[in-house]
Write a protein that holds these residues in place. Structure first.
Motif, PDB file in Angstrom:
ATOM      1  N   GLY A 258       0.819  -1.198   0.000  1.00 17.83           N
ATOM      2  CA  GLY A 258       0.000   0.000   0.000  1.00 17.83           C
ATOM      3  C   GLY A 258       0.855   1.250   0.000  1.00 17.83           C
ATOM      4  O   GLY A 258       1.898   1.306   0.640  1.00 17.83           O
ATOM      5  N   MET A 259       0.401   2.280  -0.737  1.00 18.71           N
ATOM      6  CA  MET A 259       1.144   3.540  -0.823  1.00 18.71           C
ATOM      7  C   MET A 259       0.205   4.693  -0.508  1.00 18.71           C
ATOM      8  O   MET A 259      -0.519   5.175  -1.381  1.00 18.71           O
ATOM      9  N   ARG A 260       0.168   5.106   0.747  1.00 19.38           N
ATOM     10  CA  ARG A 260      -0.686   6.247   1.100  1.00 19.38           C
ATOM     11  C   ARG A 260      -0.009   7.547   0.712  1.00 19.38           C
ATOM     12  O   ARG A 260      -0.652   8.489   0.267  1.00 19.38           O
ATOM     13  N   GLU A 261       1.306   7.624   0.862  1.00 15.67           N
ATOM     14  CA  GLU A 261       2.049   8.818   0.480  1.00 15.67           C
ATOM     15  C   GLU A 261       2.619   8.597  -0.911  1.00 15.67           C
ATOM     16  O   GLU A 261       3.467   7.727  -1.115  1.00 15.67           O
ATOM     17  N   LEU A 262       2.148   9.340  -1.895  1.00 13.22           N
ATOM     18  CA  LEU A 262       2.585   9.163  -3.270  1.00 13.22           C
ATOM     19  C   LEU A 262       3.008  10.510  -3.823  1.00 13.22           C
ATOM     20  O   LEU A 262       2.195  11.296  -4.306  1.00 13.22           O
ATOM     21  N   GLN A 263       4.311  10.780  -3.757  1.00  6.89           N
ATOM     22  CA  GLN A 263       4.861  12.008  -4.301  1.00  6.89           C
ATOM     23  C   GLN A 263       5.121  11.825  -5.790  1.00  6.89           C
ATOM     24  O   GLN A 263       5.725  10.845  -6.213  1.00  6.89           O
ATOM     25  N   LEU A 264       4.642  12.775  -6.601  1.00  7.88           N
ATOM     26  CA  LEU A 264       4.789  12.667  -8.047  1.00  7.88           C
ATOM     27  C   LEU A 264       6.066  13.351  -8.515  1.00  7.88           C
ATOM     28  O   LEU A 264       6.491  14.363  -7.968  1.00  7.88           O
ATOM     29  N   SER A 265       6.663  12.768  -9.550  1.00  9.21           N
ATOM     30  CA  SER A 265       7.858  13.334 -10.161  1.00  9.21           C
ATOM     31  C   SER A 265       7.932  12.844 -11.601  1.00  9.21           C
ATOM     32  O   SER A 265       7.670  11.678 -11.886  1.00  9.21           O
ATOM     33  N   ASP A 266       8.263  13.753 -12.513  1.00  9.78           N
ATOM     34  CA  ASP A 266       8.379  13.400 -13.935  1.00  9.78           C
ATOM     35  C   ASP A 266       7.077  12.804 -14.495  1.00  9.78           C
ATOM     36  O   ASP A 266       7.108  11.803 -15.214  1.00  9.78           O
ATOM     37  N   VAL A 267       5.946  13.400 -14.157  1.00  9.02           N
ATOM     38  CA  VAL A 267       4.667  12.900 -14.668  1.00  9.02           C
ATOM     39  C   VAL A 267       3.916  13.992 -15.427  1.00  9.02           C
ATOM     40  O   VAL A 267       2.691  14.019 -15.439  1.00  9.02           O
TER      41      VAL A 267
END
Length: 355
Positions: A258-267
């Protein structure tokens, strides 16, 4: 000696007429990167598990553990070098999921590769969050996979219709399914995205039913499942590693923690795909660098005032774009920008003092 492929593909009826590589997900896009002679010398293997101690890979008549590599993730294809396993060639991917890793160095964490369809799973309770779903969908679009939103635990909610409406409103490019992960019917619901040689992945927070869905597709309890806490509808991590498993029909299934914290990069491309309507409006603004706040001739503000564009969605888009830009920017670029800004401030202060 006849190899027991049930170790790879599970027990039950098998389709031995299908080449093992095909069942592992070998496709034309990978075959074009090699030739028959090279495949004899360096046989293709697929990465099924990634551990700190090494990579678990399998191919035709191959079941090996390779040295660990930071540039390889679950689902990758390698051309196995028997003499120097660590030099096995990584084939170009058709899709790649990654996110910004924890910490301040902005490094990317690889999640899974060569996934055809990603099921973004959320439940019909307090876990449901439109902003978080948009993050997962932007990640999926950027990766090059087809996203599908899967709503679980609808039987425990009296607001199933509301959850479905809010999920469907996110994007007309993303199908929305409502399933009961504990029933056999779930396999039929997901069947359109499955098939021999295709790979799917389940993404979502802990406790939404990802592992239960994986077990439903596999036809047996190969992945541990757990209950959610009643006070906040959150689950504990039952999946602790990413692994690629296979159904009897030959579909690859990736289960992820599970990934509650999902920081975006290069999207950037993924955000453009998800918020295409807003970006199309932005091109109609009077000023190219319009911030969509108080500038005259802003087509985005005009759409919000006319009720065509939802203001909360607009705010989420701006937040994700800013986050992606911040996380994508290299440290060197950021320091250079900060030095340039600091120099400008000093010049303004000096100019004021001289006056």
């Amino acid at each position: 000696m006849t190899r027991d492929y049930s170790l790879i593909f599970g027990s039950g009826s098998q389709r031995f007429d299908v080449p093992p590589l095909t069942r592992l997900g070998w496709q034309t896009v990978f075959a074009r990167q090699t030739d028959a002679d090279e495949m004899v010398a360096f046989p293709p293997v697929r990465v099924l598990e990634v551990h700190r101690s090494g990579l678990i890979v399998r191919g035709e008549d191959l079941d090996e553990t390779l040295p660990p590599r930071a540039d390889v993730t679950v689902g990758d294809w390698l051309l196995f070098d028997r003499e120097r396993p660590s030099d096995s060639r990584l084939l170009d991917r058709k899709s790649l999921f990654r996110r910004r890793a924890a910490g301040h160095d902005r490094q990317s964490q690889l999640i899974a590769a060569n996934v055809d369809t990603v099921f973004v799973v959320t439940s019909c309770n307090r876990d449901f969050n439109v902003a978080r779903l948009e993050r997962y969908l932007a990640l999926a679009f950027e990766a090059g996979s087809d996203p599908v939103i899967v709503l679980t635990k609808a039987d425990l909610s009296e607001e199933q219709d509301r959850f479905e409406r809010e999920a469907q409103a996110i994007s007309d490019k993303v199908p929305v399914l409502t399933v009961d992960a504990r029933t056999p019917a779930v396999r039929e619901a997901l069947k359109p995205w499955l098939g021999l040689g295709r790979t799917v992945a389940f993404l979502g927070t802990s406790g939404v039913g990802k592992s239960t869905l994986v077990n439903a597709l596999l036809g047996e309890d190969k992945v541990e499942t757990g209950a959610v806490r009643e006070d906040d509808s959150r689950g504990r991590h039952t999946t602790t590693r990413r692994q690629l498993l296979f159904t009897e029909e030959g579909s690859g299934v990736v289960d992820t923690p599970g990934m509650r914290e999902l920081q975006l990069s290069d999207v950037g491309a993924g955000l453009s795909e998800l918020f295409g309507d807003i970006e199309d409006l932005a091109t109609q603004c009077k000023f190219r660098d319009c911030a969509h706040e108080t500038e005259p001739g802003c087509a985005v503000r005009a759409a919000m005032e006319a009720g065509v564009l939802d203001e909360p969605r607009m705010a989420r888009w701006k937040k994700l774009v800013a986050e992606d830009r911040h996380n994508t920017e290299s440290l060197a670029e950021r320091h250079a920008r900060e030095r340039k800004f600091g120099k400008l401030v000093k010049e303004v202060v000096k100019d004021k003092r001289s006056k």
